[in-house]
Design a protein around this motif. Structure first.
Motif, PDB file in Angstrom:
ATOM      1  N   ALA A 696     -86.908  -0.606   3.477  1.00  9.86           N
ATOM      2  CA  ALA A 696     -86.237  -1.082   4.690  1.00  9.86           C
ATOM      3  C   ALA A 696     -85.097  -2.026   4.343  1.00  9.86           C
ATOM      4  CB  ALA A 696     -87.237  -1.763   5.610  1.00  9.86           C
ATOM      5  N   ASN A 697     -85.299  -2.866   3.352  1.00  8.97           N
ATOM      6  CA  ASN A 697     -84.281  -3.853   3.009  1.00  8.97           C
ATOM      7  C   ASN A 697     -83.223  -3.319   2.059  1.00  8.97           C
ATOM      8  OD1 ASN A 697     -84.882  -6.665   4.244  1.00  8.97           O
ATOM      9  ND2 ASN A 697     -86.889  -5.825   3.685  1.00  8.97           N
ATOM     10  N   LEU A 698     -83.318  -2.035   1.757  1.00 10.09           N
ATOM     11  CA  LEU A 698     -82.269  -1.379   0.967  1.00 10.09           C
ATOM     12  C   LEU A 698     -81.496  -0.360   1.808  1.00 10.09           C
ATOM     13  CD1 LEU A 698     -84.226  -0.785  -2.372  1.00 10.09           C
ATOM     14  CD2 LEU A 698     -82.356  -2.411  -1.990  1.00 10.09           C
ATOM     15  N   THR A 699     -81.803  -0.316   3.094  1.00  8.81           N
ATOM     16  CA  THR A 699     -81.192   0.691   3.968  1.00  8.81           C
ATOM     17  C   THR A 699     -79.678   0.639   3.931  1.00  8.81           C
ATOM     18  OG1 THR A 699     -83.124   0.624   5.415  1.00  8.81           O
ATOM     19  CG2 THR A 699     -81.102   1.561   6.333  1.00  8.81           C
ATOM     20  N   ASP A 700     -79.090  -0.570   3.889  1.00  5.06           N
ATOM     21  CA  ASP A 700     -77.626  -0.695   3.929  1.00  5.06           C
ATOM     22  C   ASP A 700     -77.046  -1.028   2.559  1.00  5.06           C
ATOM     23  OD1 ASP A 700     -78.579  -3.257   3.683  1.00  5.06           O
ATOM     24  OD2 ASP A 700     -77.109  -4.148   5.061  1.00  5.06           O
ATOM     25  N   PHE A 701     -77.790  -0.702   1.502  1.00  8.03           N
ATOM     26  CA  PHE A 701     -77.375  -1.090   0.156  1.00  8.03           C
ATOM     27  C   PHE A 701     -77.067   0.127  -0.698  1.00  8.03           C
ATOM     28  CE2 PHE A 701     -78.387  -2.128  -4.297  1.00  8.03           C
ATOM     29  CZ  PHE A 701     -77.555  -3.216  -4.507  1.00  8.03           C
ATOM     30  N   ASP A 702     -75.942   0.052  -1.389  1.00 13.98           N
ATOM     31  CA  ASP A 702     -75.570   1.073  -2.372  1.00 13.98           C
ATOM     32  C   ASP A 702     -75.274   0.341  -3.675  1.00 13.98           C
ATOM     33  OD1 ASP A 702     -73.082   2.574  -3.789  1.00 13.98           O
ATOM     34  OD2 ASP A 702     -74.451   4.019  -2.886  1.00 13.98           O
ATOM     35  N   LEU A 703     -76.000   0.674  -4.720  1.00  9.76           N
ATOM     36  CA  LEU A 703     -75.869  -0.074  -5.967  1.00  9.76           C
ATOM     37  C   LEU A 703     -74.442  -0.047  -6.495  1.00  9.76           C
ATOM     38  CD1 LEU A 703     -77.455  -1.683  -8.154  1.00  9.76           C
ATOM     39  CD2 LEU A 703     -77.639   0.467  -9.416  1.00  9.76           C
ATOM     40  N   ALA A 704     -73.824   1.132  -6.482  1.00  9.02           N
ATOM     41  CA  ALA A 704     -72.458   1.240  -7.018  1.00  9.02           C
ATOM     42  C   ALA A 704     -71.477   0.393  -6.215  1.00  9.02           C
ATOM     43  CB  ALA A 704     -72.029   2.698  -7.029  1.00  9.02           C
ATOM     44  N   ARG A 705     -71.696   0.317  -4.931  1.00  7.74           N
ATOM     45  CA  ARG A 705     -70.759  -0.403  -4.045  1.00  7.74           C
ATOM     46  C   ARG A 705     -71.110  -1.877  -3.906  1.00  7.74           C
ATOM     47  NH1 ARG A 705     -71.873   1.647   1.462  1.00  7.74           N
ATOM     48  NH2 ARG A 705     -73.458   0.003   1.388  1.00  7.74           N
ATOM     49  N   ASP A 706     -72.411  -2.167  -3.791  1.00  8.49           N
ATOM     50  CA  ASP A 706     -72.841  -3.518  -3.419  1.00  8.49           C
ATOM     51  C   ASP A 706     -73.555  -4.274  -4.532  1.00  8.49           C
ATOM     52  OD1 ASP A 706     -72.024  -2.953  -0.710  1.00  8.49           O
ATOM     53  OD2 ASP A 706     -73.894  -1.818  -0.475  1.00  8.49           O
ATOM     54  N   GLY A 707     -73.807  -3.620  -5.643  1.00  2.00           N
ATOM     55  CA  GLY A 707     -74.593  -4.258  -6.684  1.00  2.00           C
ATOM     56  C   GLY A 707     -73.934  -5.478  -7.278  1.00  2.00           C
ATOM     57  N   VAL A 708     -74.773  -6.422  -7.678  1.00  2.00           N
ATOM     58  CA  VAL A 708     -74.312  -7.665  -8.289  1.00  2.00           C
ATOM     59  C   VAL A 708     -74.701  -7.649  -9.765  1.00  2.00           C
ATOM     60  CG1 VAL A 708     -74.577 -10.185  -8.266  1.00  2.00           C
ATOM     61  CG2 VAL A 708     -74.580  -8.912  -6.112  1.00  2.00           C
ATOM     62  N   ALA A 709     -73.803  -8.070 -10.634  1.00  6.21           N
ATOM     63  CA  ALA A 709     -74.105  -8.128 -12.062  1.00  6.21           C
ATOM     64  C   ALA A 709     -75.312  -9.013 -12.302  1.00  6.21           C
ATOM     65  CB  ALA A 709     -72.897  -8.651 -12.825  1.00  6.21           C
ATOM     66  N   TRP A 786     -83.510  -3.214  -5.529  1.00  3.95           N
ATOM     67  CA  TRP A 786     -83.206  -1.818  -5.895  1.00  3.95           C
ATOM     68  C   TRP A 786     -83.857  -1.477  -7.228  1.00  3.95           C
ATOM     69  CZ3 TRP A 786     -81.069   1.101  -9.735  1.00  3.95           C
ATOM     70  CH2 TRP A 786     -80.710   2.421  -9.404  1.00  3.95           C
ATOM     71  N   HIS A 787     -83.698  -2.352  -8.215  1.00  9.57           N
ATOM     72  CA  HIS A 787     -84.292  -2.099  -9.539  1.00  9.57           C
ATOM     73  C   HIS A 787     -85.815  -2.129  -9.471  1.00  9.57           C
ATOM     74  CE1 HIS A 787     -80.613  -1.971 -11.882  1.00  9.57           C
ATOM     75  NE2 HIS A 787     -80.177  -3.072 -11.274  1.00  9.57           N
ATOM     76  N   ILE A 788     -86.354  -3.068  -8.711  1.00  2.00           N
ATOM     77  CA  ILE A 788     -87.819  -3.171  -8.580  1.00  2.00           C
ATOM     78  C   ILE A 788     -88.365  -1.929  -7.896  1.00  2.00           C
ATOM     79  CG2 ILE A 788     -89.677  -4.433  -7.418  1.00  2.00           C
ATOM     80  CD1 ILE A 788     -87.957  -6.973  -7.853  1.00  2.00           C
ATOM     81  N   THR A 789     -87.686  -1.468  -6.841  1.00  4.65           N
ATOM     82  CA  THR A 789     -88.154  -0.293  -6.099  1.00  4.65           C
ATOM     83  C   THR A 789     -88.137   0.947  -6.974  1.00  4.65           C
ATOM     84  OG1 THR A 789     -87.267  -1.235  -4.053  1.00  4.65           O
ATOM     85  CG2 THR A 789     -87.769   1.115  -4.041  1.00  4.65           C
TER      86      THR A 789
END
Length: 956
Positions: A696-709, A786-789
């Motif tokens: 649910a908390n990754l619904t609006d997340f894209d790793l390539a676009r939104d990921g943080v180093a 994202w990584h944990i999931t």
């Protein structure tokens, strides 16, 4: 909530992954999708070229529906195959079935005889029998059908059973080459079983002999060791006196000048019916024996047992000890058989003990293996007066026509008539039984074919020595399996591989009618027969005219009519399957079966492997225990405690069953009950809720676009990743490789409930819900999630195969993808992991103390939620720098609205209710609620997060 609720909304997102699994209803649809999409074949394509890992399937028997033990076995195998695939191996799984043997043949016999239960269980096969009778003008109740027809019916019956079992295995989520399994009744497999026999013969391990074997009267056949089980039986335990034929020799042995009157050597036995075949009385050479004068004459008894024996005979009063001697002094002392006109000798045997009876052992080489072996040294006759039907053969004095059980009272009567019976009582003791019929079996000498354990092969090494060496080179899970298999190999007798039945792979040898010798061209002839069997199945042998292969020699030879022990069939599949299928390899990496297979398939496979190639066909052996109910009782219909896997699938779902298997220590008994399954279901629910929160908390997340180093993540996010990496290292580097699934599941469930649910995710909710949707603080959290999931779904894939793939489709956005198409997640490295883990472990300890104080205040109705609390901490010199380093973020870690920190000599923590106002949006109690006229219900941080630059977070 104010009228500006939409404007003030938090980032509370939904997911297509539902809270309720409805596994029982939805899993069949997923199974259908996997089959329609040829998931197994797609997996083979994706893993082509990887290193191979081969788990060779021990074939279940093709008779009856699967039970909970079958489910445990197949699920464990599937967990391993999936985990090895995720570890980067090409791990094919070819399921198999054992198809020949007595159980199927007996089912056909029941059907032919019109057994109602058998007909109800196999109506289609019964119709084939009816049709055959009609087509051939037979009586509708005819019970004698040609052997070729019986074999055809057996094949058809096995095929029906296989399809039923296959459907249930597939329903469990077990992924394999179900369209192309191996069957021991496949023509090519039957041919390769024959070739295995031929190789063993060529290597010199196949011998013919008349030896005592386990014989089931109901089966009408010899049994293998693995087909024998032990149950209690009540038998007549008798003490019998054998008159000494040379009392002068006896006197000398005991150091007496002479001996007046009669003397008897007294034996004790629980098988009176074997006395007609007695050929000797055995004593241990180093045991002390005594000669006692009694009212029944002089008696020879072992010194340790004499007192108890004399009391048993009511002869203790007045008995006088005449002398004592070692057993060796009695060697070849002649005795008179108690009721037959022949003398038998006293012989020496290391197998004789003084734990029960008299210390003298009645010896009938035809009816006992130790008797037979002792008799070989003395060249005793192997006289077997008992026929295949368990009755004494015609011409047997006194007992002709009687069954062995009918003969028991007759033997006692005869002994009494000859004044040879000293005592008789009913004794309840452990006795070998047929595992199919549950009836007592007998030992009887018959002409059989054996794989000789101590026979020296072409390589100059005895098979037993080869097998013991193979045990040393095998890795065992659990480790105690080594000692068990070692003991069984070390003590087992020669393997009787011949059977006198119809439905089995034939021993395709030609035997000289006069000498009994195998044809000198046996190897060549066997291969010719194997080629025919490849085309026509075993019927090619049974229908073969010897002249087709032997020409003019045919009149001198006969075809063997024996079939092979069914354990030889399955034990040969390492050659018939592993060596013949391109996708597999030899030897297998792993064999996995129940603990009973140390005496069954593990052993038969090892012996055929060592007899053909000099080594075991596997590198590892994994053993699992049997399933019992919640009280530790064996599953039994009579007890009403049977739990069927089909019922679990239909009510709870296969993933619940799989989770129970994985979470249970399979090295011992596996307990299952409705109560236990409720606990498993609760664990599943916690796992599912965790997955749902993550998705649910990754619904609006894209790793390539939104990921943080990684280096830019907030400290607690880096800590969560470090924790995940530590667990993954343990799971993929230790627990899954050594098949410690129950520890793996304990760690995963603890990680989800304690490390994630009760700590990290609990703290994270504020940042996820209240910071700006695209803020660096929220994106930092989502990057970690994202990584944990991804890691979590892959960890769970071997066990919760349905749930993992359901979640993976949501996570990846690709319904055709599967977690199984990937390998363990490459979690990003976190700088200073060890220090980070230690630092946050200390912080969690502080949080636990604060939580306890808050809970006390909640119970006292001082506080509602933890956010209503303000915490005052006086920290000692060691703790203060740690807490101070978090700055204002400390309140987020403790999930309170305010923390006042000060240094002191000793640490002290106090909790009080906040006096400020509660923010309508973030629920924190803050002094600045209402400070912004435009947003009177919000605190300053929410105003900033919604309409300003957003709050700064560094740690949590």
């Amino acid at each position: 909530m104010s009228t500006d609720s939409k404007k003030y909304a938090v980032n509370l997102l939904d997911t297509a992954f539902p809270m309720r699994g409805d596994l029982a209803k939805r899993e069949p649809g997923w199974v259908a999708q996997w089959q329609a999409g040829q998931r197994y074949q797609a997996l083979r394509q994706r893993t082509a070229g990887r290193p191979k890992f081969v788990l060779h399937d021990g074939p279940p028997y093709a008779n009856g529906d699967i039970h909970i033990g079958h489910a445990v076995n197949k699920i464990l195998k599937d967990i391993i195959i999936r985990s090895k695939t995720l570890a980067g191996f090409d791990a094919p799984y070819v399921p198999g079935w054992d198809c020949h043997g007595l159980p199927i043949e007996h089912q056909i016999e029941k059907l032919i005889k019109g057994d109602k239960k058998a007909i109800e269980a196999a109506p289609g096969i019964h119709q084939l029998i009816v049709a055959y009778r009609q087509q051939n003008g037979l009586d509708p109740k005819a019970t004698r059908l040609p052997a070729s027809v019986v074999r055809k019916l057996c094949r058809s019956y096995a095929m029906v059973q296989i399809e039923r079992q296959k459907a249930d295995f597939i329903r469990l989520g077990v992924l394999g080459d179900w369209d192309n399994p191996y069957l021991t009744m496949n023509y090519r497999t039957e041919a390769d079983i024959v070739r295995t026999l031929g190789k063993i013969h060529q290597n010199g391990y196949l011998v013919q002999g008349k030896k005592p074997v386990h014989w089931c009267i109901d089966c009408g056949s010899a049994l293998a060791e693995a087909e024998v089980e032990y149950e209690d039986k009540t038998s007549p335990a008798i003490d019998v006196g054998f008159l000494v034929a040379d009392t002068a020799r006896l006197a000398t042995a005991f150091g007496l000048a002479s001996l007046d009157g009669q003397a008897r050597a007294v034996i004790w036995t629980t098988t009176p019916w074997t006395l007609p075949a007695n050929q000797a009385v055995a004593v241990h050479p180093n045991l002390d024996y005594q000669l006692w004068a009694t009212a029944r004459g002089a008696l020879i008894l072992a010194a340790e047992l004499a007192e108890g024996a004399l009391k048993r005979y009511n002869l203790a009063d007045g008995a006088q000890l005449l002398g004592q001697a070692k057993g060796a002094a009695l060697d070849l002392l002649p005795l008179q058989h108690p009721f037959q006109p022949r003398q038998v000798p006293v012989i020496l045997g290391e197998h004789v003990g003084a734990d029960a009876g008299t210390g003298l052992v009645h010896t009938a080489p035809a009816h006992g293996l130790e008797d037979f072996q002792a008799g070989l040294k003395y060249q005793l006759a192997v006289d077997n007066p008992v026929g295949d039907d368990g009755r004494f053969i015609p011409g047997t004095p006194l007992f002709a026509g009687l069954s062995v059980w009918e003969a028991n009272p007759k033997v006692l009567e005869t002994l009494t008539e000859h004044d040879a019976l000293l005592a008789s009582e009913a004794l309840k003791h452990s006795y070998p039984h047929c595992w199919r019929h549950k009836t007592p079996i007998i030992f009887r000498a018959t002409s059989q074919w054996f794989i000789g354990m101590d026979t020296v092969g072409q390589d100059g090494v005895a098979l037993r020595a080869n097998a013991m060496r193979a045990v040393e080179h095998t890795q065992f899970f659990p480790a105690w399996g080594r000692a068990r298999l070692e003991a069984m190999i070390g003590n087992r007798p020669d393997w009787c591989v011949s059977r006198q039945r119809n439905w089995g792979v034939p021993m395709t040898f030609f035997v000289h009618k006069e000498t009994g010798a195998l044809h000198p061209r046996s190897a060549e002839l066997l291969e010719q027969v194997a080629l025919r069997i490849e085309q026509e199945g075993i019927e090619a042998w049974f229908q073969l005219d010897a002249a087709e292969l032997l020409g003019d020699e045919a009149s001198q030879y006969r075809k063997l009519t024996d079939t092979l022990d069914v354990w030889f069939d399955s034990g040969s599949t390492h050659y018939a399957v592993l060596r013949q299928r391109d996708e597999l390899k030899w030897p297998a990496d792993l064999y996995l079966e129940g603990s009973d297979q140390h005496r069954g398939w593990f052993q038969s496979s090892m012996l055929t492997g060592c007899a053909t190639t000099g080594r075991a066909p596997y590198d590892q052996l994994l053993t699992h225990g049997f399933v019992v109910d919640g009280q530790g009782r064996k599953m039994s219909k009579s007890l009403g405690n049977v739990i069927a896997p089909q019922k679990i699938n239909d009510t709870l779902g296969a993933d619940i069953l799989r989770l129970w298997v994985a979470a249970t220590d399979y090295s011992g008994e596996l307990a299952i009950s409705d109560t236990i399954l409720k606990g498993v279901t609760e664990s599943y629910r916690r796992l599912r809720n965790t997955i749902r929160f993550l998705l649910a908390n990754l619904t609006d997340f894209d790793l390539a676009r939104d990921g943080v180093a990684v280096d830019n993540l907030l400290e607690i996010d880096r800590y969560a990743l470090a924790q995940t990496r530590a667990l993954q290292s343990r799971l993929t580097g230790d627990l899954y490789p050594r098949y410690a699934f129950h520890h793996a599941m304990q760690d995963i469930v603890t990680f989800c409930s304690d490390d994630l649910g009760a700590f990290y995710l609990d703290i994270l909710k504020d940042r996820l819900y209240t910071t700006a949707a695209d803020s660096s603080a929220r994106r930092s959290a989502q990057t970690a999630l994202w990584h944990i999931t991804r890691a979590l779904l892959l960890w769970l894939q071997p066990v919760l195969c349905f749930t993992s793939d359901e979640a993976w489709a949501v996570f990846s956005g690709d319904a055709e993808d599967s977690a199984l198409f990937h390998t363990w997640h490459a979690l990003p490295e976190v700088a200073g992991e060890a220090e980070l883990l230690a630092r946050w472990s200390a912080l969690r300890a502080v949080r636990a103390n604060v939580n306890k104080l808050i809970e006390d205040q909640r119970v006292a109705n001082v506080l509602g939620s933890s956010l209503q609390a303000e915490v005052d901490i006086v920290a000692d010199a060691e703790l203060y720098p740690l807490l101070a380093s978090l700055g204002d973020d400390l309140k987020f870690v403790l999930i309170v609205s305010k923390v006042t920190l000060s240094a002191g000599e000793h640490t002290a923590i106090s909790v009080r209710a906040a006096e400020a106002q509660k923010c309508e949006r973030c629920w924190h109690w803050r002094d600045d609620v209402g400070a912004h006229a435009e947003h009177p219900t919000l605190c300053g941080r929410c105003v900033s997060n919604l309409f300003g630059d957003g709050e700064a977070r560094a740690h949590a």
